[in-house]
Design a protein around this motif. Structure first.
Motif, PDB file in Angstrom:
ATOM      1  N   ALA A   1       0.831  -1.205   0.000  1.00  0.00           N
ATOM      2  CA  ALA A   1       0.000   0.000   0.000  1.00  0.00           C
ATOM      3  C   ALA A   1       0.865   1.255   0.000  1.00  0.00           C
ATOM      4  CB  ALA A   1      -0.931  -0.007   1.205  1.00  0.00           C
ATOM      5  N   GLY A   2       1.898   1.251   0.851  1.00  0.00           N
ATOM      6  CA  GLY A   2       2.762   2.419   0.916  1.00  0.00           C
ATOM      7  C   GLY A   2       3.474   2.679  -0.388  1.00  0.00           C
ATOM      8  N   ASN A   3       4.013   1.610  -0.982  1.00  0.00           N
ATOM      9  CA  ASN A   3       4.751   1.763  -2.225  1.00  0.00           C
ATOM     10  C   ASN A   3       3.851   2.191  -3.376  1.00  0.00           C
ATOM     11  OD1 ASN A   3       5.810   0.144  -4.899  1.00  0.00           O
ATOM     12  ND2 ASN A   3       7.468   1.064  -3.723  1.00  0.00           N
ATOM     13  N   GLY A   4       2.650   1.600  -3.434  1.00  0.00           N
ATOM     14  CA  GLY A   4       1.738   1.918  -4.525  1.00  0.00           C
ATOM     15  C   GLY A   4       1.052   3.261  -4.366  1.00  0.00           C
ATOM     16  N   LEU A   5       0.529   3.529  -3.162  1.00  0.00           N
ATOM     17  CA  LEU A   5      -0.231   4.753  -2.950  1.00  0.00           C
ATOM     18  C   LEU A   5       0.639   5.993  -2.974  1.00  0.00           C
ATOM     19  CD1 LEU A   5      -2.762   3.591  -0.201  1.00  0.00           C
ATOM     20  CD2 LEU A   5      -3.184   3.954  -2.646  1.00  0.00           C
ATOM     21  N   VAL A   6       1.898   5.854  -2.515  1.00  0.00           N
ATOM     22  CA  VAL A   6       2.745   7.044  -2.535  1.00  0.00           C
ATOM     23  C   VAL A   6       3.029   7.459  -3.978  1.00  0.00           C
ATOM     24  CG1 VAL A   6       5.058   5.971  -2.531  1.00  0.00           C
ATOM     25  CG2 VAL A   6       4.691   8.144  -1.351  1.00  0.00           C
ATOM     26  N   GLY A   7       3.066   6.476  -4.905  1.00  0.00           N
ATOM     27  CA  GLY A   7       3.219   6.827  -6.316  1.00  0.00           C
ATOM     28  C   GLY A   7       2.040   7.637  -6.826  1.00  0.00           C
ATOM     29  N   VAL A   8       0.840   7.251  -6.415  1.00  0.00           N
ATOM     30  CA  VAL A   8      -0.354   8.010  -6.773  1.00  0.00           C
ATOM     31  C   VAL A   8      -0.308   9.401  -6.149  1.00  0.00           C
ATOM     32  CG1 VAL A   8      -2.874   8.089  -6.591  1.00  0.00           C
ATOM     33  CG2 VAL A   8      -1.715   5.901  -7.005  1.00  0.00           C
TER      34      VAL A   8
ATOM     35  N   ALA B   1       0.248  20.987  -7.267  1.00  0.00           N
ATOM     36  CA  ALA B   1       0.641  22.055  -6.341  1.00  0.00           C
ATOM     37  C   ALA B   1       2.148  22.155  -6.149  1.00  0.00           C
ATOM     38  CB  ALA B   1      -0.034  21.839  -4.983  1.00  0.00           C
ATOM     39  N   PHE B   2       2.859  21.031  -6.324  1.00  0.00           N
ATOM     40  CA  PHE B   2       4.299  21.006  -6.047  1.00  0.00           C
ATOM     41  C   PHE B   2       5.034  20.378  -7.227  1.00  0.00           C
ATOM     42  CE2 PHE B   2       2.025  20.375  -2.013  1.00  0.00           C
ATOM     43  CZ  PHE B   2       2.430  21.504  -1.321  1.00  0.00           C
ATOM     44  N   PRO B   3       5.784  21.166  -7.982  1.00  0.00           N
ATOM     45  CA  PRO B   3       6.515  20.595  -9.126  1.00  0.00           C
ATOM     46  C   PRO B   3       7.637  19.678  -8.646  1.00  0.00           C
ATOM     47  CG  PRO B   3       7.178  22.868  -8.742  1.00  0.00           C
ATOM     48  CD  PRO B   3       6.024  22.615  -7.826  1.00  0.00           C
ATOM     49  N   PRO B   4       8.016  18.677  -9.459  1.00  0.00           N
ATOM     50  CA  PRO B   4       9.123  17.801  -9.081  1.00  0.00           C
ATOM     51  C   PRO B   4      10.408  18.629  -8.875  1.00  0.00           C
ATOM     52  CG  PRO B   4       7.925  16.908 -10.951  1.00  0.00           C
ATOM     53  CD  PRO B   4       7.425  18.304 -10.736  1.00  0.00           C
ATOM     54  N   PRO B   5      11.241  18.272  -7.906  1.00  0.00           N
ATOM     55  CA  PRO B   5      11.151  17.099  -7.021  1.00  0.00           C
ATOM     56  C   PRO B   5      10.403  17.351  -5.718  1.00  0.00           C
ATOM     57  CG  PRO B   5      13.265  18.148  -6.725  1.00  0.00           C
ATOM     58  CD  PRO B   5      12.542  18.961  -7.773  1.00  0.00           C
ATOM     59  N   LEU B   6       9.806  18.573  -5.561  1.00  0.00           N
ATOM     60  CA  LEU B   6       9.144  18.883  -4.296  1.00  0.00           C
ATOM     61  C   LEU B   6       7.964  17.962  -4.039  1.00  0.00           C
ATOM     62  CD1 LEU B   6       9.108  20.726  -1.838  1.00  0.00           C
ATOM     63  CD2 LEU B   6       7.693  22.353  -3.143  1.00  0.00           C
ATOM     64  N   ASN B   7       7.291  17.525  -5.087  1.00  0.00           N
ATOM     65  CA  ASN B   7       6.151  16.623  -4.880  1.00  0.00           C
ATOM     66  C   ASN B   7       6.599  15.312  -4.226  1.00  0.00           C
ATOM     67  OD1 ASN B   7       7.486  15.887  -7.346  1.00  0.00           O
ATOM     68  ND2 ASN B   7       5.721  14.626  -7.892  1.00  0.00           N
ATOM     69  N   TYR B   8       7.807  14.850  -4.555  1.00  0.00           N
ATOM     70  CA  TYR B   8       8.325  13.630  -3.935  1.00  0.00           C
ATOM     71  C   TYR B   8       8.640  13.862  -2.457  1.00  0.00           C
ATOM     72  CZ  TYR B   8       8.721  11.639  -8.610  1.00  0.00           C
ATOM     73  OH  TYR B   8       8.437  11.164  -9.856  1.00  0.00           O
ATOM     74  N   ALA B   9       9.215  15.006  -2.142  1.00  0.00           N
ATOM     75  CA  ALA B   9       9.536  15.311  -0.747  1.00  0.00           C
ATOM     76  C   ALA B   9       8.273  15.407   0.102  1.00  0.00           C
ATOM     77  CB  ALA B   9      10.332  16.610  -0.670  1.00  0.00           C
ATOM     78  N   VAL B  10       7.257  16.104  -0.399  1.00  0.00           N
ATOM     79  CA  VAL B  10       6.007  16.259   0.357  1.00  0.00           C
ATOM     80  C   VAL B  10       5.309  14.910   0.521  1.00  0.00           C
ATOM     81  CG1 VAL B  10       3.706  17.300   0.318  1.00  0.00           C
ATOM     82  CG2 VAL B  10       5.698  18.659  -0.352  1.00  0.00           C
TER      83      VAL B  10
ATOM     84  N   PHE C   1       2.388  11.122  -5.359  1.00  0.00           N
ATOM     85  CA  PHE C   1       3.352  11.951  -6.097  1.00  0.00           C
ATOM     86  C   PHE C   1       2.691  12.564  -7.335  1.00  0.00           C
ATOM     87  CE2 PHE C   1       6.852   8.873  -4.542  1.00  0.00           C
ATOM     88  CZ  PHE C   1       6.995   9.594  -3.367  1.00  0.00           C
ATOM     89  N   HIS C   2       1.936  11.736  -8.045  1.00  0.00           N
ATOM     90  CA  HIS C   2       1.295  12.212  -9.274  1.00  0.00           C
ATOM     91  C   HIS C   2       0.283  13.311  -8.956  1.00  0.00           C
ATOM     92  CE1 HIS C   2      -0.054  11.978 -13.432  1.00  0.00           C
ATOM     93  NE2 HIS C   2      -1.307  11.928 -13.002  1.00  0.00           N
ATOM     94  N   GLY C   3      -0.524  13.111  -7.913  1.00  0.00           N
ATOM     95  CA  GLY C   3      -1.520  14.106  -7.550  1.00  0.00           C
ATOM     96  C   GLY C   3      -0.918  15.396  -7.027  1.00  0.00           C
ATOM     97  N   LEU C   4       0.224  15.297  -6.345  1.00  0.00           N
ATOM     98  CA  LEU C   4       0.861  16.473  -5.758  1.00  0.00           C
ATOM     99  C   LEU C   4       1.540  17.354  -6.804  1.00  0.00           C
ATOM    100  CD1 LEU C   4       2.389  14.832  -2.563  1.00  0.00           C
ATOM    101  CD2 LEU C   4       0.656  16.638  -2.584  1.00  0.00           C
ATOM    102  N   ARG C   5       1.730  16.821  -8.022  1.00  0.00           N
ATOM    103  CA  ARG C   5       2.370  17.614  -9.076  1.00  0.00           C
ATOM    104  C   ARG C   5       1.611  18.909  -9.356  1.00  0.00           C
ATOM    105  NH1 ARG C   5       5.965  15.498 -12.932  1.00  0.00           N
ATOM    106  NH2 ARG C   5       6.717  13.398 -12.452  1.00  0.00           N
TER     107      ARG C   5
END
Length: 493
Positions: free
Chosen positions: A409-416, A424-433, A418-422
Motif C-alpha cells: 500500500a505504501g509503495n503503490g499509494l505514494v506513487g499516486v 501544487a508542487f513541481p518535481p522534485p518537491l512533490n516527492y519530498a512532500v 506523487f502524481h496528484g501532488l504535481r
C-alpha cells in the motif's frame, strides 16, 4: 517429547564451523528478498522506456510483488513448521532465481510482471522458513543481537539492490537481473552444506531433554491458529506492520527523489540514475545501527519483560523529525555529468564533506534510520519470545503478510500521491512532500509497540511455563494446557 537414539551427538553432532556456516548462510540469504526489491526502483525509468509503459506501472510491479511474497510466505511457513525445512528453502530459492532470470529475458511488460511474481513466490520461503531455523540457533539472552544481524542483512540487501540496479543497470537494465539469477543458483548450492537444525534446541528449559536424546516433536496444527491470534502481544506485533510498512514501503522511492533532484539541476538521465542510487544507499547506512537497537533491547529485556517493545516504541517516535529534515533540506549536487559510474560515485562521496547540505542530509538520514531500525531486531526477537518453537515461522509469516500489505500500500499509494501532488508542487518537491506525509504512519506503529510492552510480560511467562512443562513430561504423555493456550493447541500431530 519423545526419546530417540543417538543421545547428545545427535543434538550437537555438527562441528562448530558447520554450525557457524549454517548461521551465516541463513542470515545472508535473508537479504535476498530485499536485494530483489531494491533492484527495481532505480530502474523504473529505464524499464518503463524499454516496455513503453508509464513508470507508475513499474511501481505497481513492486507493490504486487510485496503482497504476493507475503501471502506465499504464510504457506511456506506453515509447512515449514510441520516438515523438514531445508528442502523448502532450496525449492523457494530456485523459484526465486527462475523468476529473476525470466525478468531479465522479458520482452514486454506482462512477461516482466509474471516473472517478478514467480520470483516473489519463491522469496516467500527465504524469510519465513529461514527465520524459523535461525530462532532455533539463538538463546533468548542474545536474540536481539543476532536478530539485528538478521534484520541488518535485509537492510543491506535493500542498499545492495539499489546500488546494483543503479550502477550495473545504468546502461542496460537487464544486467542486474542476470547477475542476481546467478546469485540465486549459488545460494541453492549453499543450502546443501547446511545441517538440519532441531526445533527448540536454543531453549534453555529444553536443553537437558534434547541433550539426553529426546526429540521436540510438537508441530503446528490448524487448532493452533486461534491460540496464536489469542496472544495479545502477537496481535500488536502483527498489526503494527500495516502502518510501519506503509511508511517503510514509501522509502523505496528515495532513489527517485534524488534522481529527480539531479535532473532538476541539469544532469542527464544516466548520470541522475547513478546519483539517485548512491545517495539512497548512503542514506540507508543508518540501518547498521540496528545492532545497537538489538543490544539495547537485550539489555533492557533482562531487566524487564517489556524491554524490547519499549525500545522499538521510543525509536519509532524519535525518528520522525529527522525524516522531515532528510526530505526537505535542499542539496547541491556536484558530479561530472556523463562520466563513468566510478567517477560519479567518488564525486558523491566527496560531497559528503565538501557540501554542507549533503552532510546535513546524511546526518539526518543516519539518525532517522538508526532510530527506526531498533524496530526490526526487537520485533524478530519478541515473536520468538512469545511463541513456542513450532509456531514461530507461522507467526512471523502472518506478521510478514500484514507487512506486505502495508508495504504494498505504501509503495503503490505514494506513487499516486506523487502524481496528484504535481498540481501544487513541481518535481522534485512533490516527492519530498509525499514521502514526508507517509512517515506519519509511524505514529500508530509506536502506539502499538507501547501496547505490546504492556502485554508481553504475561505472554512470555506463559510460553516459558509451557516449555518447562513439556520438558518434564514422560515420553508419550499428552501435554497439558498452559496460560492462555487451549489443549488442542498443544497436542502432538
Amino acid at each position: 517429547m519423545t526419546s530417540t537414539t543417538g543421545g547428545p551427538a545427535r543434538v550437537w553432532g555438527s562441528s562448530a564451523p558447520r554450525r557457524l556456516y549454517s548461521v551465516v548462510v541463513f542470515v545472508l540469504l535473508a537479504s535476498l528478498d530485499n536485494v530483489a526489491i531494491g533492484l527495481v526502483p532505480p530502474l523504473y525509468g529505464a524499464i518503463a522506456d524499454s516496455f513503453e509503459v508509464p513508470q507508475r506501472l513499474l511501481g505497481l510491479v513492486t507493490a504486487i510483488s510485496f503482497l504476493v511474497s507475503a501471502v506465499a510466505a504464510v504457506g511456506w511457513a506453515y509447512f515449514g513448521d510441520r516438515t523438514n525445512r531445508k528442502p523448502l528453502l532450496m525449492i523457494g530459492t530456485l523459484l526465486w532465481a527462475a523468476g529473476t532470470g525470466g525478468s531479465a529475458l522479458a520482452g514486454n511488460y506482462p512477461t516482466f510482471l509474471t516473472a517478478q511474481l514467480l520470483a516473489a513466490v519463491g522469496l516467500g520461503a527465504v524469510g519465513s522458513v529461514g527465520y524459523s531455523v535461525v530462532t532455533d540457533l539463538i538463546t533468548p539472552r542474545r536474540r536481539g543481537l543476532v536478530m539485528s544481524f538478521w534484520g541488518l542483512s535485509q537492510g543491506v540487501g535493500t542498499v545492495a539492490g539499489g546500488l546494483v540496479g543503479g550502477l550495473l543497470g545504468a546502461t542496460d537494465w537487464r544486467r542486474p537481473f542476470l547477475m542476481l539469477t546467478v546469485v540465486g543458483l549459488v545460494a541453492t548450492a549453499a543450502y546443501l552444506f547446511t545441517y538440519d537444525i532441531r526445533r527448540g534446541q536454543s531453549e534453555p528449559v529444553l536443553a537437558a531433554a534434547l541433550a539426553a536424546g529426546e526429540d521436540y516433536d510438537y508441530r503446528i496444527s490448524r487448532a493452533d491458529l486461534p491460540v496464536i491470534l489469542g496472544r495479545r502481544t502477537n496481535r500488536w506485533l502483527i498489526l503494527q506492520g500495516l502502518s510501519a510498512q506503509a511508511a517503510f514501503g514509501s522509502l523505496v522511492w528515495l532513489p527517485v527523489l534524488f534522481r529527480e533532484r539531479a535532473e532538476e539541476q541539469g544532469y542527464t538521465t544516466a548520470t541522475a540514475i547513478v546519483v539517485g542510487a548512491v545517495f539512497a544507499a548512503l542514506f540507508q547506512l543508518g540501518g547498521v545501527f540496528s545492532i545497537v537497537g538489538g543490544l539495547i533491547g537485550d539489555a533492557l529485556q533482562r531487566r524487564t519483560p517489556s524491554g524490547r517493545a519499549l525500545v522499538a516504541s521510543v525509536g519509532i517516535f524519535a525518528a520522525l523529525p529527522f525524516y522531515l529534515v532528510l526530505f526537505f533540506v535542499p542539496m547541491r549536487i556536484d558530479v561530472p555529468d556523463g562520466a563513468g559510474a566510478g567517477a560519479v560515485v567518488r564525486a558523491v562521496l566527496g560531497s559528503v564533506v565538501s557540501e554542507p547540505t549533503v552532510g546535513l542530509s546524511l546526518l539526518a538520514a543516519l539518525l532517522a534510520l538508526a532510530l527506526t531500525s531498533a524496530n526490526s531486531p526487537n520485533w524478530f526477537a519478541l515473536i520468538a519470545d512469545v511463541n513456542p518453537p513450532e509456531n514461530r515461522g507461522t507467526v512471523y509469516s502472518l506478521g510478514n503478510l500484514v507487512n506486505g500489505v502495508g508495504r504494498s500500500a505504501g509503495n503503490g499509494l505514494v506513487g499516486v500521491a506523487f502524481h496528484g501532488l504535481r498540481v501544487a508542487f513541481p518535481p522534485p518537491l512533490n516527492y519530498a512532500v509525499g514521502l514526508a506525509a507517509f512517515q506519519l504512519f509511524f505514529i500508530p506503529t509506536g502506539v502499538m509497540y507501547w501496547l505490546a510492552a504492556r502485554t508481553s510480560p504475561k505472554d512470555i511467562a506463559d510460553v516459558r511455563q509451557l516449555l518447562h512443562t513439556r520438558a518434564r513430561q514422560d515420553p508419550g504423555a499428552e501435554p497439558p494446557p498452559s496460560g492462555d493456550s487451549a489443549p488442542d493447541s498443544l497436542a502432538k500431530p
